[in-house]
Design a protein around this motif. Structure first.
Motif, PDB file in Angstrom:
ATOM      1  N   THR A   1      -0.335  11.590   2.878  1.00 46.97           N
ATOM      2  CA  THR A   1      -1.769  11.386   3.067  1.00 46.97           C
ATOM      3  C   THR A   1      -2.042  11.126   4.549  1.00 46.97           C
ATOM      4  O   THR A   1      -1.121  10.806   5.326  1.00 46.97           O
ATOM      5  CB  THR A   1      -2.236  10.148   2.274  1.00 46.97           C
TER       6      THR A   1
ATOM      7  N   SER B   1       5.625   9.899  -0.322  1.00 49.29           N
ATOM      8  CA  SER B   1       6.548  10.964   0.102  1.00 49.29           C
ATOM      9  C   SER B   1       7.559  10.499   1.135  1.00 49.29           C
ATOM     10  O   SER B   1       8.337  11.294   1.647  1.00 49.29           O
ATOM     11  CB  SER B   1       5.764  12.172   0.627  1.00 49.29           C
TER      12      SER B   1
ATOM     13  N   GLY C   1       5.308  13.730  12.044  1.00 49.63           N
ATOM     14  CA  GLY C   1       5.298  14.797  13.033  1.00 49.63           C
ATOM     15  C   GLY C   1       6.282  15.890  12.698  1.00 49.63           C
ATOM     16  O   GLY C   1       7.120  15.742  11.815  1.00 49.63           O
TER      17      GLY C   1
ATOM     18  N   PHE D   1       0.852  -1.196   0.000  1.00 49.62           N
ATOM     19  CA  PHE D   1       0.000   0.000   0.000  1.00 49.62           C
ATOM     20  C   PHE D   1       0.881   1.238   0.000  1.00 49.62           C
ATOM     21  O   PHE D   1       1.893   1.273   0.707  1.00 49.62           O
ATOM     22  CB  PHE D   1      -0.891   0.015   1.249  1.00 49.62           C
TER      23      PHE D   1
HETATM   24  C1  LIG Z   1       9.489  17.821   1.456  1.00 46.96           C
HETATM   25  C2  LIG Z   1       9.098  16.782   2.484  1.00 46.96           C
HETATM   26  C3  LIG Z   1       8.953  17.151   3.814  1.00 46.96           C
HETATM   27  C4  LIG Z   1       8.591  16.201   4.771  1.00 46.96           C
HETATM   28  N1  LIG Z   1       8.457  16.601   6.079  1.00 46.96           N
HETATM   29  C5  LIG Z   1       8.101  15.689   7.001  1.00 46.96           C
HETATM   30  C6  LIG Z   1       7.940  16.086   8.375  1.00 46.96           C
HETATM   31  O1  LIG Z   1       8.099  17.239   8.743  1.00 46.96           O
HETATM   32  N2  LIG Z   1       7.580  15.124   9.268  1.00 46.96           N
HETATM   33  C7  LIG Z   1       7.375  13.833   8.900  1.00 46.96           C
HETATM   34  O2  LIG Z   1       7.040  13.010   9.763  1.00 46.96           O
HETATM   35  N3  LIG Z   1       7.515  13.439   7.616  1.00 46.96           N
HETATM   36  C8  LIG Z   1       7.869  14.327   6.667  1.00 46.96           C
HETATM   37  N4  LIG Z   1       8.014  13.920   5.367  1.00 46.96           N
HETATM   38  C9  LIG Z   1       7.840  12.493   5.014  1.00 46.96           C
HETATM   39  C10 LIG Z   1       6.419  12.083   4.605  1.00 46.96           C
HETATM   40  O3  LIG Z   1       5.715  13.173   4.026  1.00 46.96           O
HETATM   41  C11 LIG Z   1       5.613  11.507   5.771  1.00 46.96           C
HETATM   42  O4  LIG Z   1       6.233  10.382   6.329  1.00 46.96           O
HETATM   43  C12 LIG Z   1       4.188  11.129   5.337  1.00 46.96           C
HETATM   44  O5  LIG Z   1       3.441  10.826   6.471  1.00 46.96           O
HETATM   45  C13 LIG Z   1       4.138   9.917   4.394  1.00 46.96           C
HETATM   46  O6  LIG Z   1       2.824   9.819   3.884  1.00 46.96           O
HETATM   47  P1  LIG Z   1       2.540   9.213   2.438  1.00 46.96           P
HETATM   48  O7  LIG Z   1       1.080   9.212   2.218  1.00 46.96           O
HETATM   49  O8  LIG Z   1       3.356   9.908   1.421  1.00 46.96           O
HETATM   50  O9  LIG Z   1       3.048   7.725   2.659  1.00 46.96           O
HETATM   51  P2  LIG Z   1       3.941   6.855   1.675  1.00 46.96           P
HETATM   52  O10 LIG Z   1       5.283   7.466   1.536  1.00 46.96           O
HETATM   53  O11 LIG Z   1       3.182   6.546   0.440  1.00 46.96           O
HETATM   54  O12 LIG Z   1       4.077   5.513   2.553  1.00 46.96           O
HETATM   55  C14 LIG Z   1       4.804   5.531   3.772  1.00 46.96           C
HETATM   56  C15 LIG Z   1       4.548   4.209   4.504  1.00 46.96           C
HETATM   57  O13 LIG Z   1       3.185   4.150   4.894  1.00 46.96           O
HETATM   58  C16 LIG Z   1       2.515   3.026   4.301  1.00 46.96           C
HETATM   59  N5  LIG Z   1       1.174   3.484   3.935  1.00 46.96           N
HETATM   60  C17 LIG Z   1       0.829   4.615   3.277  1.00 46.96           C
HETATM   61  N6  LIG Z   1      -0.510   4.732   3.213  1.00 46.96           N
HETATM   62  C18 LIG Z   1      -1.028   3.641   3.823  1.00 46.96           C
HETATM   63  C19 LIG Z   1      -2.360   3.187   4.088  1.00 46.96           C
HETATM   64  N7  LIG Z   1      -3.439   3.887   3.712  1.00 46.96           N
HETATM   65  N8  LIG Z   1      -2.514   2.015   4.754  1.00 46.96           N
HETATM   66  C20 LIG Z   1      -1.451   1.285   5.144  1.00 46.96           C
HETATM   67  N9  LIG Z   1      -0.165   1.667   4.916  1.00 46.96           N
HETATM   68  C21 LIG Z   1       0.035   2.837   4.276  1.00 46.96           C
HETATM   69  C22 LIG Z   1       3.376   2.617   3.121  1.00 46.96           C
HETATM   70  O14 LIG Z   1       3.257   1.228   2.878  1.00 46.96           O
HETATM   71  C23 LIG Z   1       4.784   2.982   3.622  1.00 46.96           C
HETATM   72  O15 LIG Z   1       5.308   1.965   4.442  1.00 46.96           O
HETATM   73  C24 LIG Z   1       8.371  14.857   4.388  1.00 46.96           C
HETATM   74  C25 LIG Z   1       8.512  14.487   3.036  1.00 46.96           C
HETATM   75  C26 LIG Z   1       8.866  15.445   2.085  1.00 46.96           C
HETATM   76  C27 LIG Z   1       8.989  15.033   0.640  1.00 46.96           C
END
Ligand SMILES: Cc1cc2nc3c(=O)[nH]c(=O)nc-3n(C[C@H](O)[C@H](O)[C@H](O)COP(=O)(O)OP(=O)(O)OC[C@H]3O[C@@H](n4cnc5c(N)ncnc54)[C@H](O)[C@@H]3O)c2cc1C
Length: 303
Positions: free
Chosen positions: A131, A69, A141, A64
């Protein structure tokens, strides 16, 4: 690898939602990653249930993703089925101080819906490009707060396609982790509880956090945010900088000159470039400080 007959069956089950050999570089903020054998963005919860039980009954590997990001997908791509939880599962509702969001809603959308309704607590999430689902799984966080402070419960789907509710205390939140990470449950909906707060003050904090990000993060290049977790009591960025890695390059992957815990894609970086750079940074930080930096980004796929 899925058979042509299997693909046909899946396509009939979820018309218009299934892609083959989909480049994952299109679905990660690093803009890196080889093809997924099968890539599906379900049009709703019913479609998601059909998909996960179909995959489960055939014993295929299932992954998933949210907005990709926090993901490094290797250059050889992903064997199995990748499911993107996107906008179709992204409805956001605010009732008094409770925010209920589909897992595919972007955190920024949650934060601004909360702000408009005078609900404080999600200010920290401004500028995190994930997301709601990904943020819960990773316990995203910033600025001293994280999702664990707000989440009351989540609705998850099990591999049979059944929905279950889980209370926050069942999720074992920790620093950038929860027990949902790498598991077989997919987050479908997230319920958060904030506090009543003046919308103007919420907005002022959000603007301040965003301005700080713009000043301290390399936002003009693709990245996955912080690559490494901060070791207890230390800043990974500071350690990396002190170990002389800032600006270090491998192909088009570079340890950011703005924020040393970011690796940016200057154009055509591959996962192999990023992995080589990660390895060099880990070695140099270990040599200088005796500290092993652990990855915050999640790695998927094969070389
Ligand atoms: C410019 C930038 C700044 C950022 N700043 C921060 C920050 O300040 N703090 C921070 O914590 N992070 C930060 N991040 C990292 C990232 O945005 C977070 O970790 C975010 O929560 C990941 O969400 P995503 O939907 O992109 O998950 P993804 O990257 O798509 O997935 C991350 C993990 O979650 C799992 N996953 C995703 N959605 C689901 C679902 N619906 N059900 C089950 N599993 C799922 C995936 O399998 C994977 O293991 C940053 C990233 C960028 C690019």
């Amino acid at each position: 690898m899925i058979s042509p007959a299997g693909y046909k069956e899946l396509n009939a089950l979820l018309p218009g939602q299934v892609k083959v050999f989909e480049p994952m570089a299109r679905h990660t903020t690093w803009r890196i990653g080889g093809p997924a054998d099968i890539f599906v963005e379900p049009a709703g919860v019913k479609e998601l249930a059909r998909l996960v039980s179909w995959v489960h009954h055939r014993g295929l590997p299932l992954y998933f993703i949210g907005n990709g990001s926090n993901l490094l997908v290797k250059d050889g791509g992903i064997r199995g089925v990748v499911v993107k939880i996107g906008r179709a599962l992204g409805r956001v509702q605010v009732c008094e101080t409770t925010i209920t969001a589909g897992a595919g809603a972007m955190l920024g959308v949650l934060a601004s819906a909360a702000q408009k309704n005078g609900v404080g607590g999600l200010e920290f999430a401004t500028g995190i490009p994930g997301t709601a689902g990904g943020a819960v799984v990773m316990n995203a966080g910033a600025n001293g707060s994280s999702m664990a402070d707000l989440v009351r419960e989540v609705m998850v789907m099990n591999p049979s396609g059944d929905l279950e509710r889980k209370k926050a205390h069942e999720l074992n939140f920790g620093y950038r982790t929860s027990n949902l990470l790498g598991g077989s449950l997919v987050v479908v909906e997230v319920t958060c509880r904030g506090i009543s707060r003046d919308p103007q003050r919420i907005r002022a904090d959000m603007e301040e956090y965003l301005a700080r990000r713009q000043a301290t993060q390399p936002l003009s290049y693709p990245s996955a945010g912080s690559v490494f977790k901060n070791p207890p009591g230390k800043s990974a960025g500071w350690l990396i900088e002190q170990a002389g890695c800032k600006g270090m390059r491998q192909g088009d992957a570079q340890v950011s000159t703005v924020h040393a815990n970011f690796i940016v894609n200057l154009g055509r970086a591959t996962a192999r470039d990023v992995q080589a750079l990660i390895h060099r940074v880990q070695q140099l930080v270990y040599k200088r400080f005796g500290i092993s930096l652990a990855l915050e980004v999640q790695v998927l796929g094969e070389d």
